[in-house]
Design a protein around this motif. Structure first.
Motif, PDB file in Angstrom:
ATOM      1  N   ILE A  31      42.724  47.878  46.094  1.00 51.75           N
ATOM      2  CA  ILE A  31      41.636  47.125  45.453  1.00 51.75           C
ATOM      3  C   ILE A  31      41.899  45.626  45.552  1.00 51.75           C
ATOM      4  O   ILE A  31      40.984  44.841  45.831  1.00 51.75           O
ATOM      5  CB  ILE A  31      41.450  47.569  43.987  1.00 51.75           C
ATOM      6  N   GLY A  75      34.124  48.247  51.304  1.00 50.64           N
ATOM      7  CA  GLY A  75      34.542  48.729  49.986  1.00 50.64           C
ATOM      8  C   GLY A  75      34.087  50.153  49.713  1.00 50.64           C
ATOM      9  O   GLY A  75      34.846  50.974  49.194  1.00 50.64           O
ATOM     10  N   TRP A  79      41.060  44.504  48.975  1.00 48.64           N
ATOM     11  CA  TRP A  79      39.615  44.391  49.154  1.00 48.64           C
ATOM     12  C   TRP A  79      39.095  43.109  48.502  1.00 48.64           C
ATOM     13  O   TRP A  79      38.218  42.437  49.056  1.00 48.64           O
ATOM     14  CB  TRP A  79      38.868  45.612  48.573  1.00 48.64           C
ATOM     15  N   MET A 109      36.782  56.300  41.551  1.00 42.00           N
ATOM     16  CA  MET A 109      37.996  55.482  41.601  1.00 42.00           C
ATOM     17  C   MET A 109      38.844  55.689  40.350  1.00 42.00           C
ATOM     18  O   MET A 109      40.074  55.704  40.429  1.00 42.00           O
ATOM     19  CB  MET A 109      37.632  54.003  41.775  1.00 42.00           C
TER      20      MET A 109
END
Length: 146
Positions: A114, A132, A117, A99
């Motif tokens: 993000i 995820g 999520w 990431m």
């Protein structure tokens, strides 16, 4: 190579989801599958095929690509996450480095993903870790391919 990697990993995850359902983590596929070695093979081959395109893409933190795939190899070598710490360490290394590498190319959209999520997790929707993990793979593949 990145497309082949994505096809291998996606095919494995789809076959496992259709055969056994979606569990809490991607790594649960090792325990539920008829052939546990297929998990290690899918992770190792997809990671091995992904490394050259990630390195070729470059970026300001290119070394993170190497560490991300190293983490995947740790996961493949040690699939018993319920009993072996090496698997968990490899998964964290792969996630953070992968990431971080992708963020160096497209920070705003990835931060948005993000955040979405995090909302998903806070709302206690089903299987947030699996979602995820798959989302992180998708971000890395999209970053590598596009």
């Amino acid at each position: 190579m990145a497309i082949a990697s994505a096809i291998i990993l996606s095919a494995y995850l789809i076959i496992m989801a259709l055969s056994y359902g979606v569990k809490k983590y991607v790594s649960d596929n090792y325990y539920i599958g008829k052939w546990p070695w297929a998990f290690s093979t899918a992770i190792a081959v997809s990671g091995g095929l992904l490394l050259p395109p990630m390195l070729d893409k470059g970026g300001s933190v290119q070394f993170l690509a190497l560490f991300a795939v190293f983490g995947l190899m740790m996961v493949a070598i040690s699939p018993h996450y319920k009993v072996e710490r090496m698997h968990s360490v490899g998964a964290i290394i792969a996630l953070v480095c992968g990431m971080g590498w992708a963020l160096s190319f497209h920070p705003i959209p990835i931060i948005g993903i993000i955040a979405l999520w995090c909302i998903y997790y806070i709302l206690k929707l089903p299987r947030p870790y699996y979602i995820g993990e798959v989302t992180a793979f998708a971000i890395i593949y999209v970053t590598t391919i596009l």
